[in-house]
Design an enzyme around this catalytic site. Structure first.
Site, PDB file in Angstrom:
ATOM      1  N   LYS A   1       0.838  -1.204   0.000  1.00 47.51           N
ATOM      2  CA  LYS A   1       0.000   0.000   0.000  1.00 47.51           C
ATOM      3  C   LYS A   1       0.874   1.256   0.000  1.00 47.51           C
ATOM      4  O   LYS A   1       0.600   2.218  -0.720  1.00 47.51           O
ATOM      5  CB  LYS A   1      -0.972  -0.015   1.198  1.00 47.51           C
ATOM      6  CG  LYS A   1      -2.090  -1.038   1.019  1.00 47.51           C
ATOM      7  CD  LYS A   1      -2.919  -1.292   2.266  1.00 47.51           C
ATOM      8  CE  LYS A   1      -3.841  -2.480   2.005  1.00 47.51           C
ATOM      9  NZ  LYS A   1      -4.640  -2.900   3.168  1.00 47.51           N
TER      10      LYS A   1
ATOM     11  N   GLN B   1      -5.216  -1.754   9.233  1.00 47.90           N
ATOM     12  CA  GLN B   1      -5.017  -3.075   8.634  1.00 47.90           C
ATOM     13  C   GLN B   1      -5.646  -4.156   9.528  1.00 47.90           C
ATOM     14  O   GLN B   1      -5.435  -4.173  10.741  1.00 47.90           O
ATOM     15  CB  GLN B   1      -3.509  -3.324   8.435  1.00 47.90           C
ATOM     16  CG  GLN B   1      -3.182  -4.594   7.691  1.00 47.90           C
ATOM     17  CD  GLN B   1      -3.657  -4.596   6.228  1.00 47.90           C
ATOM     18  OE1 GLN B   1      -3.779  -3.544   5.598  1.00 47.90           O
ATOM     19  NE2 GLN B   1      -3.929  -5.769   5.706  1.00 47.90           N
TER      20      GLN B   1
ATOM     21  N   ASP C   1     -11.381   2.226   3.105  1.00 45.73           N
ATOM     22  CA  ASP C   1     -11.604   0.780   2.961  1.00 45.73           C
ATOM     23  C   ASP C   1     -13.078   0.473   2.662  1.00 45.73           C
ATOM     24  O   ASP C   1     -13.401  -0.632   2.235  1.00 45.73           O
ATOM     25  CB  ASP C   1     -11.234   0.062   4.272  1.00 45.73           C
ATOM     26  CG  ASP C   1      -9.890  -0.639   4.220  1.00 45.73           C
ATOM     27  OD1 ASP C   1      -9.496  -1.077   3.128  1.00 45.73           O
ATOM     28  OD2 ASP C   1      -9.249  -0.764   5.290  1.00 45.73           O
TER      29      ASP C   1
HETATM   30  N1  GUN Z   1      -6.760  -7.183   5.601  1.00 46.12           N
HETATM   31  C1  GUN Z   1      -6.892  -7.931   4.486  1.00 46.12           C
HETATM   32  N2  GUN Z   1      -7.423  -7.186   3.482  1.00 46.12           N
HETATM   33  C2  GUN Z   1      -7.633  -5.950   3.985  1.00 46.12           C
HETATM   34  C3  GUN Z   1      -8.147  -4.747   3.436  1.00 46.12           C
HETATM   35  O1  GUN Z   1      -8.556  -4.664   2.280  1.00 46.12           O
HETATM   36  N3  GUN Z   1      -8.192  -3.689   4.285  1.00 46.12           N
HETATM   37  C4  GUN Z   1      -7.769  -3.770   5.572  1.00 46.12           C
HETATM   38  N4  GUN Z   1      -7.870  -2.675   6.325  1.00 46.12           N
HETATM   39  N5  GUN Z   1      -7.300  -4.867   6.114  1.00 46.12           N
HETATM   40  C5  GUN Z   1      -7.228  -5.951   5.315  1.00 46.12           C
END
Ligand code: GUN
Length: 281
Positions: free
Chosen positions: A49, A93, A116
């Site tokens: 990211k 996350q 998200d």
């Molecule tokens: N953990 C696995 N995929 C994601 C995601 O798309 N966003 C977040 N915040 N955590 C994750």
């Protein structure tokens, strides 16, 4: 032989569009990324990211908190970032350590910064067709289909998996595209009969190579959301690619299918966060 839907190249298209918009409009965008603990898979995702932010020209703030961070401390940080006008998007996350209530944390993120698309307000807005952030993986699948020229209007779409992050928002997005939508899950009776009706089959069940050719109608478009490592340390999806490819008309590979789209759509959501505090499509 099915067309392979190339998520790597389509995700690059989406990211390049974001990059161009950021450069052309001189957008100053900041994404705050919070990781609690050091789960290795989460560290890889968070690293990817950050790299994507650099590519687009988005500033990223990394908060790497220890595993024993209390829920109150995490909520305090989220609230501080909510108030900080220089921060446009907040991403916590997942998964979080078990002593922290994930739902409470998600609900604390301002819906205006919920890149998200996990906040109940974002989810509710999606289900009633109002503007708001959309969960990145299902939004990415819509882009894969649109940019590959797959017609959704009037088609039978079967989604296998009912998670809050993929299955449910996927169904809402497919409805918005005028598909006829069925969601299947672990209690669905005669799963094969249902999946065989699909013109578009979207699989997000978390079981390696579960979907074989006998679940798939000849000519169906098959989208595989799963990602697993097999016994030889090779990546595979929820779909048995080699078995299904000959019957499908188009299929996403793993890796290089849905995976790269999630981060591309996160970047898109960050650009939208700067623009309007929420996106519609
Ligand atoms: N953990 C696995 N995929 C994601 C995601 O798309 N966003 C977040 N915040 N955590 C994750």
């Amino acid at each position: 032989m099915a067309i392979r839907i190339d998520g790597k190249s389509i995700s690059t298209q989406v990211k390049d569009e974001c990059r161009e918009k950021v450069a052309k409009e001189g957008l100053d965008i900041t994404l705050a990324v919070i990781q609690v603990g050091n789960d290795p898979a989460s560290s890889v995702y968070v690293g990817n990211k950050k790299k994507a932010c650099e590519y687009i020209g988005i500033s990223s703030l990394a908060y790497e908190l220890p595993e024993d961070t209390s829920e109150a401390e995490l909520l305090e940080l989220v609230e501080k970032l909510n108030r900080d006008e220089s921060v446009n998007g907040i991403l916590v996350q997942l998964p979080l350590p078990s002593h922290i209530d994930e739902d409470r944390v998600i609900q604390t993120i301002s819906p205006k910064k919920d890149v998200d698309g996990f906040h109940p307000q974002s989810v509710g807005a999606l289900s009633i067709g109002q503007p708001g952030f959309v969960s990145c993986t299902p939004a990415g699948i819509i882009q894969l289909l649109k940019r590959s020229g797959v017609e959704m209007d009037g088609k039978e779409c079967v989604i296998v998996g009912r998670s809050n992050i993929v299955g449910k928002p996927m169904a809402m997005l497919m409805l918005r595209e005028n598909a006829t939508v069925t969601i299947c899950h672990s209690h669905t009776a005669n799963l094969k009969e249902v999946t065989k009706r699909a013109d578009i089959l979207i699989v997000a069940i978390g079981k390696p190579k579960f979907i074989t050719s006998d679940y798939v109608k000849e000519g169906a478009v098959v989208i595989d959301v799963g990602i697993h490592r097999n016994e030889n340390n090779k990546l595979c999806g929820d779909v048995d690619f080699d078995d299904v490819e000959p019957v499908a008309s188009a299929i996403t590979p793993v890796p290089g299918g849905v995976g790269p789209m999630t981060i591309a759509m996160l970047m898109n959501n960050c650009v939208e966060a700067k623009n309007a505090g929420g996106r519609k499509e």
